[in-house]
Motif scaffolding. Structure first.
Motif, short mmCIF file in Angstrom:
data_model
loop_
_atom_site.label_atom_id
_atom_site.label_comp_id
_atom_site.label_asym_id
_atom_site.label_seq_id
_atom_site.Cartn_x
_atom_site.Cartn_y
_atom_site.Cartn_z
N MET A 1 0.84 -1.18 0.00
CA MET A 1 0.00 0.00 0.00
C MET A 1 0.88 1.24 0.00
SD MET A 1 -3.06 -0.59 2.63
CE MET A 1 -4.19 -1.92 2.43
N PHE A 2 0.36 2.25 -0.64
CA PHE A 2 1.06 3.51 -0.71
C PHE A 2 0.14 4.65 -0.32
CE2 PHE A 2 2.92 0.69 -3.86
CZ PHE A 2 4.26 0.77 -3.55
N VAL A 3 0.71 5.67 0.28
CA VAL A 3 -0.05 6.86 0.63
C VAL A 3 0.19 7.90 -0.45
CG1 VAL A 3 -0.30 8.73 2.31
CG2 VAL A 3 0.05 6.39 3.10
N ASN A 4 -0.88 8.49 -0.94
CA ASN A 4 -0.79 9.54 -1.94
C ASN A 4 -0.51 10.86 -1.21
OD1 ASN A 4 -1.15 11.45 -3.95
ND2 ASN A 4 -2.80 10.30 -4.93
N ILE A 5 0.77 11.17 -1.07
CA ILE A 5 1.19 12.34 -0.31
C ILE A 5 0.68 13.63 -0.96
CG2 ILE A 5 3.20 13.66 0.51
CD1 ILE A 5 2.76 11.03 2.03
N VAL A 6 0.66 13.68 -2.28
CA VAL A 6 0.19 14.88 -2.98
C VAL A 6 -1.27 15.16 -2.61
CG1 VAL A 6 -0.30 15.89 -5.25
CG2 VAL A 6 1.83 14.63 -4.87
N LYS A 7 -2.10 14.13 -2.64
CA LYS A 7 -3.52 14.29 -2.27
C LYS A 7 -3.64 14.70 -0.81
CE LYS A 7 -6.57 13.16 -5.48
NZ LYS A 7 -7.72 13.98 -5.80
N LEU A 8 -2.83 14.12 0.03
CA LEU A 8 -2.86 14.44 1.45
C LEU A 8 -2.45 15.90 1.68
CD1 LEU A 8 -3.71 12.95 3.96
CD2 LEU A 8 -1.38 12.11 4.20
N GLU A 9 -1.43 16.36 0.95
CA GLU A 9 -1.02 17.76 1.04
C GLU A 9 -2.14 18.68 0.57
OE1 GLU A 9 2.56 17.75 -1.29
OE2 GLU A 9 3.81 17.35 0.46
N ASN A 10 -2.83 18.29 -0.51
CA ASN A 10 -3.96 19.09 -1.00
C ASN A 10 -5.06 19.17 0.04
OD1 ASN A 10 -2.73 19.58 -3.46
ND2 ASN A 10 -3.77 17.89 -4.51
N LEU A 11 -5.33 18.06 0.72
CA LEU A 11 -6.33 18.05 1.78
C LEU A 11 -5.94 19.04 2.88
CD1 LEU A 11 -8.86 16.77 3.16
CD2 LEU A 11 -7.28 15.14 4.21
N LEU A 12 -4.69 19.01 3.29
CA LEU A 12 -4.23 19.93 4.34
C LEU A 12 -4.41 21.38 3.90
CD1 LEU A 12 -0.93 18.21 5.58
CD2 LEU A 12 -3.21 18.04 6.54
N TYR A 65 -6.51 8.61 -1.01
CA TYR A 65 -5.31 8.82 -0.20
C TYR A 65 -4.45 7.57 -0.06
CZ TYR A 65 -8.06 12.90 0.76
OH TYR A 65 -8.82 14.03 0.60
N ILE A 66 -5.03 6.41 -0.34
CA ILE A 66 -4.29 5.15 -0.23
C ILE A 66 -4.55 4.34 -1.48
CG2 ILE A 66 -4.05 2.98 1.05
CD1 ILE A 66 -5.02 4.49 3.53
N PHE A 67 -3.47 3.79 -2.06
CA PHE A 67 -3.63 2.92 -3.22
C PHE A 67 -2.66 1.75 -3.12
CE2 PHE A 67 0.07 4.76 -5.29
CZ PHE A 67 0.07 6.06 -4.84
N LEU A 68 -2.98 0.69 -3.86
CA LEU A 68 -2.20 -0.54 -3.77
C LEU A 68 -0.97 -0.55 -4.65
CD1 LEU A 68 -5.15 -3.09 -3.75
CD2 LEU A 68 -3.77 -2.31 -1.81
N GLY A 69 -0.92 0.23 -5.69
CA GLY A 69 0.20 0.20 -6.62
C GLY A 69 -0.17 -0.58 -7.86
#
Length: 81
Positions: A1-12, A65-69
């Motif tokens: 699993m991977f965290v989509n940091i870009v999406k998370l930054e956009n949320l913030l 925010y989370i994807f499997l790859g």
């Protein structure tokens, strides 16, 4: 699993949340969340589970925010050789 940091930054940015606020919402140590956001640390299961819970509590789509790859191919010919 991977965290989509870009999406998370956009949320913030969209919610005017700081990394400190995110760490409180996740129930995780600020320094750990900061390192994950700066790609200096790999998010582990505790981070992923906390992110899933936070998404549920804030009516967010966790799949953003989370994807499997990369998915595995069904017909992997190379393994048969």
């Amino acid at each position: 699993m991977f965290v989509n940091i870009v999406k998370l930054e956009n949320l913030l940015n969209n919610r005017n949340w700081s990394t400190y606020k995110l760490s409180k919402l996740l129930g995780l140590d600020y320094s750990y969340v900061h390192r994950v956001m700066k790609k200096e640390a790999t998010p582990g299961s505790k981070f992923i589970n906390s992110l899933i819970k936070m998404c549920q509590e804030n009516n967010l789509d966790v799949n953003e925010y989370i994807f499997l790859g990369n998915a595995l191919h069904i017909n992997n010919v190379e393994l048969r050789q």
